[in-house]
Design a protein around this motif. Structure first.
Motif, PDB file in Angstrom:
ATOM      1  N   THR A 131      42.507  39.950  29.978  1.00 46.61           N
ATOM      2  CA  THR A 131      42.978  39.031  29.353  1.00 46.61           C
ATOM      3  C   THR A 131      43.511  38.207  29.222  1.00 46.61           C
ATOM      4  OG1 THR A 131      43.208  41.797  27.363  1.00 46.61           O
ATOM      5  CG2 THR A 131      44.445  39.205  27.003  1.00 46.61           C
ATOM      6  N   VAL A 132      43.558  36.951  29.284  1.00 43.21           N
ATOM      7  CA  VAL A 132      43.698  35.474  29.744  1.00 43.21           C
ATOM      8  C   VAL A 132      44.706  34.597  28.747  1.00 43.21           C
ATOM      9  CG1 VAL A 132      43.412  33.312  30.437  1.00 43.21           C
ATOM     10  CG2 VAL A 132      42.497  35.477  31.596  1.00 43.21           C
ATOM     11  N   ILE A 133      45.878  34.532  28.887  1.00 42.63           N
ATOM     12  CA  ILE A 133      46.937  34.017  28.233  1.00 42.63           C
ATOM     13  C   ILE A 133      47.140  32.617  28.285  1.00 42.63           C
ATOM     14  CG2 ILE A 133      50.050  34.093  26.662  1.00 42.63           C
ATOM     15  CD1 ILE A 133      47.032  36.568  26.595  1.00 42.63           C
ATOM     16  N   ALA A 134      46.441  31.617  27.176  1.00 42.90           N
ATOM     17  CA  ALA A 134      46.402  30.581  27.316  1.00 42.90           C
ATOM     18  C   ALA A 134      47.087  29.663  26.967  1.00 42.90           C
ATOM     19  CB  ALA A 134      45.338  29.815  26.547  1.00 42.90           C
ATOM     20  N   ASP A 135      47.279  28.685  28.037  1.00 40.82           N
ATOM     21  CA  ASP A 135      48.288  27.881  27.877  1.00 40.82           C
ATOM     22  C   ASP A 135      48.830  27.190  26.747  1.00 40.82           C
ATOM     23  OD1 ASP A 135      47.338  24.668  28.177  1.00 40.82           O
ATOM     24  OD2 ASP A 135      47.031  24.759  29.856  1.00 40.82           O
ATOM     25  N   ILE A 156      39.561  30.723  33.896  1.00 42.79           N
ATOM     26  CA  ILE A 156      39.628  32.452  35.070  1.00 42.79           C
ATOM     27  C   ILE A 156      38.222  31.947  36.225  1.00 42.79           C
ATOM     28  CG2 ILE A 156      38.552  34.431  33.848  1.00 42.79           C
ATOM     29  CD1 ILE A 156      38.807  33.544  31.332  1.00 42.79           C
ATOM     30  N   HIS A 157      38.534  32.714  36.908  1.00 42.51           N
ATOM     31  CA  HIS A 157      37.484  32.886  38.039  1.00 42.51           C
ATOM     32  C   HIS A 157      37.200  33.894  37.994  1.00 42.51           C
ATOM     33  CE1 HIS A 157      39.599  29.079  39.933  1.00 42.51           C
ATOM     34  NE2 HIS A 157      41.050  29.001  39.505  1.00 42.51           N
ATOM     35  N   THR A 158      35.811  34.307  38.420  1.00 40.94           N
ATOM     36  CA  THR A 158      35.811  35.276  38.485  1.00 40.94           C
ATOM     37  C   THR A 158      33.785  35.149  39.333  1.00 40.94           C
ATOM     38  OG1 THR A 158      34.013  37.434  37.402  1.00 40.94           O
ATOM     39  CG2 THR A 158      33.980  35.134  36.949  1.00 40.94           C
ATOM     40  N   ILE A 159      33.382  35.995  39.203  1.00 43.85           N
ATOM     41  CA  ILE A 159      31.500  35.901  39.663  1.00 43.85           C
ATOM     42  C   ILE A 159      30.820  36.301  38.584  1.00 43.85           C
ATOM     43  CG2 ILE A 159      32.538  37.008  42.180  1.00 43.85           C
ATOM     44  CD1 ILE A 159      30.470  39.170  39.970  1.00 43.85           C
ATOM     45  N   GLU A 160      29.209  35.380  39.048  1.00 35.79           N
ATOM     46  CA  GLU A 160      28.841  35.225  37.696  1.00 35.79           C
ATOM     47  C   GLU A 160      27.981  37.087  37.946  1.00 35.79           C
ATOM     48  OE1 GLU A 160      25.679  32.490  38.047  1.00 35.79           O
ATOM     49  OE2 GLU A 160      27.362  30.718  38.750  1.00 35.79           O
ATOM     50  N   PRO A 161      27.867  37.365  36.401  1.00 36.57           N
ATOM     51  CA  PRO A 161      26.648  38.618  36.445  1.00 36.57           C
ATOM     52  C   PRO A 161      25.386  38.150  36.915  1.00 36.57           C
ATOM     53  CG  PRO A 161      27.866  37.614  34.273  1.00 36.57           C
ATOM     54  CD  PRO A 161      28.101  36.884  35.297  1.00 36.57           C
ATOM     55  N   ALA A 162      24.655  39.817  36.882  1.00 37.09           N
ATOM     56  CA  ALA A 162      23.121  40.046  36.637  1.00 37.09           C
ATOM     57  C   ALA A 162      22.813  40.476  35.177  1.00 37.09           C
ATOM     58  CB  ALA A 162      23.087  40.849  38.195  1.00 37.09           C
ATOM     59  N   GLU A 184      45.584  30.364  34.056  1.00 37.19           N
ATOM     60  CA  GLU A 184      44.882  30.304  35.078  1.00 37.19           C
ATOM     61  C   GLU A 184      44.683  31.766  36.254  1.00 37.19           C
ATOM     62  OE1 GLU A 184      42.685  27.550  38.992  1.00 37.19           O
ATOM     63  OE2 GLU A 184      44.995  26.879  37.443  1.00 37.19           O
ATOM     64  N   ALA A 185      43.704  32.426  36.231  1.00 39.39           N
ATOM     65  CA  ALA A 185      43.583  34.302  37.177  1.00 39.39           C
ATOM     66  C   ALA A 185      42.528  34.457  37.361  1.00 39.39           C
ATOM     67  CB  ALA A 185      43.830  34.627  35.653  1.00 39.39           C
ATOM     68  N   THR A 186      42.823  35.080  38.538  1.00 43.61           N
ATOM     69  CA  THR A 186      41.394  35.634  38.596  1.00 43.61           C
ATOM     70  C   THR A 186      41.222  37.152  38.499  1.00 43.61           C
ATOM     71  OG1 THR A 186      41.777  34.212  40.559  1.00 43.61           O
ATOM     72  CG2 THR A 186      40.022  37.066  41.235  1.00 43.61           C
ATOM     73  N   LEU A 187      40.042  37.296  37.772  1.00 46.88           N
ATOM     74  CA  LEU A 187      39.634  38.480  37.152  1.00 46.88           C
ATOM     75  C   LEU A 187      39.927  39.839  37.912  1.00 46.88           C
ATOM     76  CD1 LEU A 187      36.817  38.558  34.800  1.00 46.88           C
ATOM     77  CD2 LEU A 187      39.458  38.219  34.398  1.00 46.88           C
ATOM     78  N   PRO A 188      40.788  40.988  38.189  1.00 45.66           N
ATOM     79  CA  PRO A 188      40.524  42.250  38.999  1.00 45.66           C
ATOM     80  C   PRO A 188      39.170  42.284  39.084  1.00 45.66           C
ATOM     81  CG  PRO A 188      41.346  42.552  36.307  1.00 45.66           C
ATOM     82  CD  PRO A 188      40.666  41.117  36.419  1.00 45.66           C
ATOM     83  N   TYR A 235      32.478  47.426  25.338  1.00 46.77           N
ATOM     84  CA  TYR A 235      34.069  46.476  25.310  1.00 46.77           C
ATOM     85  C   TYR A 235      34.904  47.520  24.843  1.00 46.77           C
ATOM     86  CZ  TYR A 235      37.807  44.939  23.004  1.00 46.77           C
ATOM     87  OH  TYR A 235      39.428  44.778  23.006  1.00 46.77           O
ATOM     88  N   VAL A 236      36.605  47.254  26.858  1.00 44.25           N
ATOM     89  CA  VAL A 236      37.575  47.891  25.929  1.00 44.25           C
ATOM     90  C   VAL A 236      38.679  47.608  25.848  1.00 44.25           C
ATOM     91  CG1 VAL A 236      38.620  49.769  27.612  1.00 44.25           C
ATOM     92  CG2 VAL A 236      35.939  49.382  27.713  1.00 44.25           C
ATOM     93  N   PRO A 237      39.567  47.714  25.035  1.00 42.70           N
ATOM     94  CA  PRO A 237      40.678  46.669  24.470  1.00 42.70           C
ATOM     95  C   PRO A 237      41.857  47.889  25.633  1.00 42.70           C
ATOM     96  CG  PRO A 237      40.784  48.978  22.993  1.00 42.70           C
ATOM     97  CD  PRO A 237      39.487  49.058  24.108  1.00 42.70           C
ATOM     98  N   ASP A 238      43.095  46.276  25.692  1.00 41.69           N
ATOM     99  CA  ASP A 238      43.589  46.683  26.405  1.00 41.69           C
ATOM    100  C   ASP A 238      43.746  45.764  27.731  1.00 41.69           C
ATOM    101  OD1 ASP A 238      45.513  46.707  24.031  1.00 41.69           O
ATOM    102  OD2 ASP A 238      45.217  49.014  23.956  1.00 41.69           O
ATOM    103  N   SER A 239      42.382  45.135  28.191  1.00 42.10           N
ATOM    104  CA  SER A 239      43.240  44.811  29.409  1.00 42.10           C
ATOM    105  C   SER A 239      43.669  43.741  30.244  1.00 42.10           C
ATOM    106  CB  SER A 239      41.477  43.802  29.535  1.00 42.10           C
ATOM    107  OG  SER A 239      42.001  42.908  28.929  1.00 42.10           O
ATOM    108  N   PRO A 240      44.176  43.693  31.824  1.00 43.79           N
ATOM    109  CA  PRO A 240      44.977  44.023  32.425  1.00 43.79           C
ATOM    110  C   PRO A 240      45.958  41.831  31.500  1.00 43.79           C
ATOM    111  CG  PRO A 240      43.909  44.850  33.366  1.00 43.79           C
ATOM    112  CD  PRO A 240      43.302  44.975  32.532  1.00 43.79           C
ATOM    113  N   ARG A 241      46.895  41.784  30.923  1.00 46.48           N
ATOM    114  CA  ARG A 241      46.972  40.541  30.891  1.00 46.48           C
ATOM    115  C   ARG A 241      47.500  39.576  31.775  1.00 46.48           C
ATOM    116  NH1 ARG A 241      48.765  39.859  25.435  1.00 46.48           N
ATOM    117  NH2 ARG A 241      50.285  38.279  25.562  1.00 46.48           N
ATOM    118  N   LEU A 242      46.477  38.634  32.046  1.00 48.69           N
ATOM    119  CA  LEU A 242      46.266  37.386  33.155  1.00 48.69           C
ATOM    120  C   LEU A 242      47.268  35.921  32.299  1.00 48.69           C
ATOM    121  CD1 LEU A 242      43.195  38.542  33.754  1.00 48.69           C
ATOM    122  CD2 LEU A 242      45.814  39.725  35.144  1.00 48.69           C
TER     123      LEU A 242
END
Length: 284
Positions: free
Chosen positions: A180-184, A191-197, A121-125, A111-118
């Motif tokens: 860091t996604v802020i709900a409505d 959240i749009h992302t990819i499935e991890p492995a 509805e957002a796509t992760l970096p 875990y790393v705090p202070d990830s980009p605020r989004l």
């Protein structure tokens, strides 16, 4: 690109990063020490170790092997890894035994705090052409009484398709697959992302030596990490897994719970999948 990460992502580098991240967290969360509590816990821990030695007739050769291994764990910076994989799940179980809302599980060492605020509805970096199956992860955050939690915070991070985490492996952008996604105003998020492995915990260091000596496997199932919070409510830290995924039934970290298993559905007309998972937070 993948080969470069694989070649350079060592246990020592990952362990050092995890140790430094933990030290930063501890500096920010320094607390007073209750000497009676320390006395009680340490005495019982030592008594348990003494009992194991007596019952199993531990030899000096075994004792010296343990001492050498403990020194190596410190030199490799793998104490966060060791504790988070084999101990944290019980600490989490005790800490959250009285929650009425969503189930939690371990945080882990990445875990790393202070990830980009989004926005809600957002796509992760992520890198251009990020490999993996596209995933839409959506849901709502509510209180235990059903009240929608406007502006709830959904922190999410996970490994990429080869099992590596940004900031803990070389060659990955700093905030890759972290946000860091802020709900409505109704507590909803998409959240749009990819499935991890699935991935192996680092095996080229001291934890790997323990795994080999004990004949264990080193695998964790694919999972999303989340921290969900809202004012006036308890933060929940959790991981979400995928139905039918490898090692869901034999996670080395013993962190899987039935309530945490996702079952995504195909998205018509695409190669992606989607899943809805709601979070219920206990009041503070």
């Amino acid at each position: 690109m993948t080969d470069n990460i694989t070649e350079q992502a060592t246990a020592a580098a990952s362990g050092a990063a995890a140790t430094e991240q933990f030290r930063s967290k501890q500096r920010a969360e320094a607390t007073d020490v209750d000497t009676k509590r320390v006395d009680s816990l340490v005495r019982e821990l030592l008594a348990a170790a003494h009992d194991i030695i007596r019952r199993h007739k531990v030899t000096y050769a075994e004792y010296d092997a343990l001492k050498s291994w403990l020194i190596q764990v410190g030199e490799d910076g793998e104490w966060p890894l060791f504790l988070d994989v084999w101990v944290e799940h019980v600490v989490e179980e005790v800490a959250n035994e009285n929650r009425e809302g969503s189930k939690g599980t371990i945080e882990g060492p990445y875990y790393v705090p202070d990830s980009p605020r989004l926005p809600a509805e957002a796509t992760l970096p992520m890198r251009e052409g990020e490999e993996g199956t596209p995933l839409l992860f959506q849901g709502q955050v509510t209180s235990v009484d059903g009240t929608a939690l406007s502006g709830a915070t959904v922190e999410i991070w996970h490994a990429e398709s080869d099992g590596f985490y940004s900031q803990f492996a070389p060659g990955l952008p700093e905030w890759n697959l972290r946000g860091t996604v802020i709900a409505d105003d109704q507590g909803n998020f998409k959240i749009h992302t990819i499935e991890p492995a699935p991935y192996q915990i680092p095996t080229d260091g001291s934890c790997g030596k323990l795994i080999a000596a004990a004949g264990w496997h080193a695998w964790r199932p694919a999972h999303l990490h989340l921290k969900v919070s809202a004012p006036g409510h308890q933060l929940i830290t959790t991981q979400l897994y995928f139905k039918g995924g490898e090692h869901v039934a034999d996670d080395i970290a013993s962190a899987v719970k039935p309530e945490l298993i996702l079952d995504p559905s195909p998205v018509p007309g695409s190669n992606g999948r989607e899943v809805t998972y709601d979070f219920v937070l206990d009041k503070a």
